[in-house]
Design an enzyme around this catalytic site. Structure first.
Site, mmCIF file in Angstrom:
data_model
loop_
_atom_site.group_PDB
_atom_site.id
_atom_site.type_symbol
_atom_site.label_atom_id
_atom_site.label_comp_id
_atom_site.label_asym_id
_atom_site.label_seq_id
_atom_site.Cartn_x
_atom_site.Cartn_y
_atom_site.Cartn_z
ATOM 1 N N SER A 181 0.783 -1.501 -0.002
ATOM 2 C CA SER A 181 -0.055 -0.073 -0.114
ATOM 3 C C SER A 181 0.863 1.396 0.086
ATOM 4 O O SER A 181 0.445 2.371 -0.181
ATOM 5 C CB SER A 181 -0.702 -0.104 1.235
ATOM 6 O OG SER A 181 -0.235 0.064 2.228
ATOM 7 N N LYS A 236 -6.315 3.238 9.005
ATOM 8 C CA LYS A 236 -5.692 4.377 8.422
ATOM 9 C C LYS A 236 -6.045 5.762 8.236
ATOM 10 O O LYS A 236 -5.147 6.607 8.904
ATOM 11 C CB LYS A 236 -5.107 3.931 6.836
ATOM 12 C CG LYS A 236 -4.406 2.745 6.705
ATOM 13 C CD LYS A 236 -4.106 2.240 5.360
ATOM 14 C CE LYS A 236 -3.249 0.946 5.076
ATOM 15 N NZ LYS A 236 -3.235 0.727 3.659
#
Length: 792
Positions: free
Chosen positions: A694, A737
């Protein structure tokens, strides 16, 4: 035999007795050596030996016995190599013929002899021989050996049950060393080769020296055997005595009209089994063991094993269960009172309760609460049990390595016991508890088995109705149990086991949620735990938010609870010292209670530097931010990667560099720059391993930023996997996140287009503080980031 043993000694005196013929029949013996002056029975089976015995007469009853060298020989074609040279002149005493065709004879050894020649042409072998006269030995050493051997053997006869007492008398009255040595050789367990060497030796002193070793060994064996037997007899006698006394006590109690304790105990056990209402299979096993128990003496160890097993069967809640509280609104009120947020879990429990209200025989679901530590997974199980009105059982699986902890031990082992699942249900007294299997992702595996595989049956609604514990060895129904498992990570859980569970992800809390949790639960709990009253201490909202933002950085609320407890302890000390004025905890006073701020939100204030980009990461303990740093130096086009990066993250960096190199003209980059420069990518906190795809978009932007010497605004964070063709691929853990970015002071977030649907899970108060940009490809992402940075 050695050559020395098989040869005639040089000092042997040869004599021929006139009454014994010079030529005698020879009878080979298997595994037996006959000594002079010894009487022994022999069994004759071969035709040659039968003919030999049949031709003997009272006038000439003599023949020679000699040991054969091999187990099996051909007597019809006997050669001198088949037998030893030294044998014994033997006299036939008695002959008996048996119906099975065998012949039994009783013989007496007369004298040692050496075979001179062997004749095998007749019906049985014959030989010429020479008598061997033994050497007289009157030395003190031989006399001492004889006396010592005689005393030792008499002791052996006394200790051995297999040797007759008359043998001790015979030894006691035997003075000649040559007779003593032959008698000992006959009655001691001496190897056959040694017996043959003793027969070939004509010196009594030498024979006694050889036999002393076997005498001492046999003496020690008999002594040790008697010691062991004495202990066994003592133990057995004690057991017999207990049985005898118990029988007497039972008889006395019967005469006095008193109840037999054992009979009373069995009667109570039968009643307990009857009350338990065991299923058919369990009842059959219980009846069988109950009959065994009646026949086993109470003093026997088996009695305790059977009794414990029957107690377990009687105490298990085969048909005992708690009535469910099927008031949906009341259950919802309890769940909301105990926990703030966690709407998904609450909705799933209320759905289960609603279906259970309509369908009474519904099987319990298998729920798995996955999320970072401190978000309330374990405590949620207690609330679910309270809302349903059921018993609550918690079992920690962290560090579990033994399969028997799940399935139990087989009753063949000493100290066997049921598995922890059956034992926990037995203790709670109901067959439908809320059963929490905590930390299921931390189950281990070693040589004792795989507990995760044993859980496959437990956590399968189609199989756990017939769960078979090794100790019970009968089926027990677990289908009514509501199993709730907890985990920080799903990856360590084996696929088949994860497939059996309904996973509910629990993300970290927002600042607002933490503030509400602290105000409703943590502060009252800490005030009560430290002996304070509600009127003595008060936390303002700003103070709680200050503790959350300045002293904790976590997805859950454990550290928050510790910091609140820290404040309460200091306040409690003030009141203990005699102060009576209530204390109000404000944001300005926090430093006096907790010290300087430990966590600075410096992301927004960080100076913009080319080559530094903020990325987002997911961890088992919630989300986090990380900084991607890029640097360019003169070189040969190498890519240097540091910061404990995993293989996947390294591949993302190579893919980002390759994309930028192949699209250099699109971003107004000199292609020669890649050949004459080395690019160094570093992710700080080098001691912490990092991996995952990511960070691809952040790495690409960091490289472009350093090559174009343009900075990226520090309050912009991004996440997304990239492909070599420039596509931005979706990622996981977006909620964690985003929450981490919000805690760190980020204002703008860039994410993949396909993760747009995940924004619905983001709390509204967090969305208001952030700006989101979704991108489909790297080109779009890089241009947006640089353009946004120019507007700073």
């Amino acid at each position: 035999m050695s050559a020395k043993e098989d040869s005639t000694p040089s000092d042997i005196e040869i004599v021929n007795e006139p009454e014994v013929p010079d030529n005698l029949p020879v009878m080979p013996l298997k595994n037996f050596v006959l000594f002079p002056r010894m009487t022994a029975p022999l069994i004759i089976t071969s035709e040659q030996s039968k003919k030999l015995v049949g031709n003997l007469s009272e006038r000439t009853p003599h023949f020679i016995t000699v040991l054969q060298r091999e187990e099996e020989i051909d007597e019809a074609h006997l050669t001198k190599d088949d037998i030893y040279r030294v044998g014994c002149v033997t006299r036939l005493i008695k002959t008996l013929n048996f119906p099975d065709g065998s012949t039994h004879i009783l013989v007496e050894g007369m004298s040692r002899c050496t075979l001179k020649s062997l004749n095998t042409k007749s019906d049985y072998p014959t030989a010429k021989y020479r008598m061997i006269t033994e050497t007289e030995d009157t030395s003190l050493e031989t006399e001492a050996l004889a006396r010592n051997a005689s005393e030792k053997f008499q002791q052996i006869v006394t200790m051995s049950p297999h040797l007759p007492d008359e043998l001790a008398i015979a030894i006691f009255n035997m003075d000649a060393p040559e007779q003593l040595s032959d008698l000992l050789a006959t009655n001691l367990p001496v190897p056959i080769e040694i017996c043959q060497s003793l027969l070939a030796d004509n010196q009594p002193g030498r024979r006694l020296k050889t036999l002393m070793e076997f005498l001492n060994r046999e003496f020690q064996i008999q002594k040790l055997g008697n010691k062991i037997q004495s202990k066994v007899n003592e133990s057995f006698s004690k057991t017999q005595r207990e049985i005898f006394l118990r029988e007497q006590l039972r008889t006395i109690q019967k005469e006095l009209g008193e109840d037999d304790p054992q009979a009373t105990e069995l009667l109570e056990l039968e009643k307990a089994l009857e009350v338990a209402k065991l299923p058919k299979q369990a009842r059959a096993a219980a009846d069988k063991e109950l009959q065994r128990l009646k026949s086993v003496p109470p003093a026997s160890p088996e009695h305790g094993v059977i009794r414990t097993y029957l107690d377990v069967l009687a105490e298990l809640p085969w048909n005992q269960f708690t009535e469910d509280h099927l008031d949906i609104l009341a259950a919802e009120k309890i769940l909301n009172k105990d926990h703030y947020g966690l709407e998904k879990v609450k909705d799933r429990i209320l759905e289960y309760l609603s279906v259970l209200k309509l369908k009474k025989d519904m099987k319990g679901p298998i729920l798995c609460l996955a999320g970072p530590p401190g978000v309330g997974k374990t405590s949620l199980g207690k609330s679910v049990a309270r809302a349903l009105g059921r018993e609550f059982v918690r079992m920690s699986l962290g560090g579990l390595h033994d399969e028997a902890e799940i399935r139990g031990h087989r009753r063949t082992y000493i100290g066997a016991m049921p598995g922890r699942i059956v034992e926990s249900i037995r203790r709670c007294g109901a067959n439908n508890p809320v059963f929490m299997l905590d930390e299921i992702d931390k189950v281990g595996t070693d040589f004792r088995g795989d507990p995760a595989s044993a859980l496959l049956e437990v956590l399968d609604p189609e199989q756990n109705s017939t769960f078979n514990d090794h100790y019970l060895d009968v089926d027990f129904d677990l289908s009514k149990v509501l199993f709730i498992t907890t985990a920080n990570q799903l990856d360590p859980i084996p696929g088949p086991l994860r497939d059996r569970m309904e996973v509910i992800h629990i993300s970290g809390y927002t600042v607002q949620e933490k503030t509400n949790i602290a105000r409703r639960y943590l502060v009252p709990k800490a005030v009560k735990a430290h002996g304070l009253k509600r009127a003595q201490i008060k936390f303002t909202k700003d103070a709680l938010e200050g503790i959350i933002g300045g002293y904790t950085a976590e997805a859950g609320v454990r550290n928050l609870e510790r910091q609140i407890a820290n404040v309460c302890r200091k306040v409690a000390r003030r009141f203990a010292e005699g102060k009576t004025r209530p204390v109000e905890i404000t944001l300005r006073k926090l430093k006096g209670f907790l010290g300087p701020v430990k966590i600075e939100k410096d992301v927004a204030e960080r100076e913009s530097i080319p080559g530094v980009v903020t990325g987002l990461a997911w961890t088992p303990y919630g989300g986090d931010i990380l900084f991607i740093e890029a640097s360019r130096m003169a070189g040969k086009g190498q890519l240097i990667l540091t910061g404990s990066l995993g293989d996947v993250m390294k591949e993302s960096a190579r893919a980002a560099l390759s994309f930028l190199q192949s699209h250099a003209t699109d971003f107004q980059l000199d292609e020669a720059l890649f050949a004459t420069s080395d690019i160094h990518i570093h992710v700080p906190a080098g001691a912490t391993p990092k991996d995952g795809p990511s960070a691809g978009i952040a790495i690409a932007l960091a490289i472009l930023s350093i090559l174009q010497n343009k900075s990226v605004r520090p309050d912009l964070a991004m996440t997304g996997e990239i492909s070599l063709r420039g596509r931005v691929l979706p990622i996981g853990g977006l909620k964690e996140k985003v929450l981490a970015a919000s805690r760190a002071g980020i204002k703008h977030i860039m994410l993949p287009e396909k993760n747009k649907i995940d924004l619905d899970e983001i709390p509204a108060e967090v969305k208001k503080k952030l700006t989101f940009k979704t991108v489909k490809n790297i080109d779009q992402a890089l241009r947006y980031a640089l353009k946004l940075s120019e507007q700073e």
